[in-house]
Design an enzyme around this catalytic site. Structure first.
Site, mmCIF file in Angstrom:
data_model
loop_
_atom_site.group_PDB
_atom_site.id
_atom_site.type_symbol
_atom_site.label_atom_id
_atom_site.label_comp_id
_atom_site.label_asym_id
_atom_site.label_seq_id
_atom_site.Cartn_x
_atom_site.Cartn_y
_atom_site.Cartn_z
ATOM 1 N N GLY A 5 58.886 40.780 -13.876
ATOM 2 C CA GLY A 5 60.071 41.238 -14.591
ATOM 3 C C GLY A 5 60.357 40.348 -15.779
ATOM 4 O O GLY A 5 60.358 39.123 -15.660
ATOM 5 N N GLY A 7 62.906 41.590 -18.110
ATOM 6 C CA GLY A 7 64.225 42.057 -18.526
ATOM 7 C C GLY A 7 65.166 41.935 -17.342
ATOM 8 O O GLY A 7 65.256 40.879 -16.714
ATOM 9 N N SER A 8 65.845 43.030 -17.006
ATOM 10 C CA SER A 8 66.846 42.981 -15.936
ATOM 11 C C SER A 8 66.251 42.667 -14.563
ATOM 12 O O SER A 8 66.971 42.211 -13.674
ATOM 13 C CB SER A 8 67.632 44.288 -15.879
ATOM 14 O OG SER A 8 66.778 45.379 -15.614
ATOM 15 N N GLU A 84 62.402 52.326 -13.895
ATOM 16 C CA GLU A 84 61.617 52.053 -15.103
ATOM 17 C C GLU A 84 61.003 53.323 -15.689
ATOM 18 O O GLU A 84 60.007 53.258 -16.410
ATOM 19 C CB GLU A 84 60.520 51.027 -14.791
ATOM 20 C CG GLU A 84 61.019 49.748 -14.130
ATOM 21 C CD GLU A 84 61.963 48.924 -14.991
ATOM 22 O OE1 GLU A 84 61.865 48.982 -16.235
ATOM 23 O OE2 GLU A 84 62.826 48.233 -14.420
#
Length: 190
Positions: A5, A7-8, A84
């Site tokens: 990951g 990003g978030s 996603e």
């Protein structure tokens, strides 16, 4: 199975995992070029979230999650395919944890990437000036909340990784630009 990951996923995995490792992938940089019409924006006013773009000699820090149980893998993949869904590409890359290492800590880490191919990725927004990206982030809001919260949470999550070299100039500069514009708007309204 390992999932990376950038990003978030760094601060909110959303699935059960057995181990979390801070590390980086080589040859990519994190950029706010992906439109978000389902989480941090709407189809009429998309927010901006991060994707990766190839960048020779650069690295992108984040968190990798190890998932070992069969049921956990199935649940994680199902969850990630929904979360996603606006990312049209999956890559399997090497994860490094030590900037001096020549051998990866883990090979074949799954990474979701939103490509720049507008035929495959209708939500790709592409590059823009820092000021324009900041203004779009300030205005955008979606079911997961204001786009600026995503940016500020990413900035905080990267700082909390506490690794040498994991600062992301693009994220820091963008967050500071958003704060400056908000401050100017606040001063102008008084």
């Amino acid at each position: 199975m390992w999932v990376f990951g950038y990003g978030s996923l760094i601060w909110k995995a959303g699935f059960h995992f057995d181990e979390r490792v801070v590390g980086f992938i080589k040859g990519y940089r994190r950029v706010f070029h992906q439109g978000s019409t389902d989480h941090r924006g709407t189809p009429k006013f998309p927010g901006r979230t991060v994707t990766l773009e190839p960048a020779e000699g650069e690295v992108c820090w984040g968190a990798a999650y190890k998932i070992t149980k069969k049921e956990d893998k199935e649940v994680a993949v199902t969850y990630l395919e929904v979360r996603e869904k606006q990312y049209d590409k999956k890559a399997y890359l090497d994860l490094f944890t030590d900037p001096m290492a020549t051998t990866p800590a883990v090979s074949g880490v799954m990474v979701y990437i939103a490509s720049a191919n507008k035929q495959l990725n209708s939500n790709y927004l592409g590059p823009a000036s820092l000021e324009d990206i900041a203004k779009q982030i300030i205005q955008a809001e979606g079911p997961s909340g204001p786009n600026r919260d995503y940016l500020f949470q990413l900035e905080k999550a990267l700082l909390e990784l506490e690794c040498s070299g994991c600062e992301d100039k693009h994220v820091i500069d963008l967050a500071n630009t958003v704060r400056r514009i908000l401050s100017e708007e606040d001063s102008a309204s008084k």
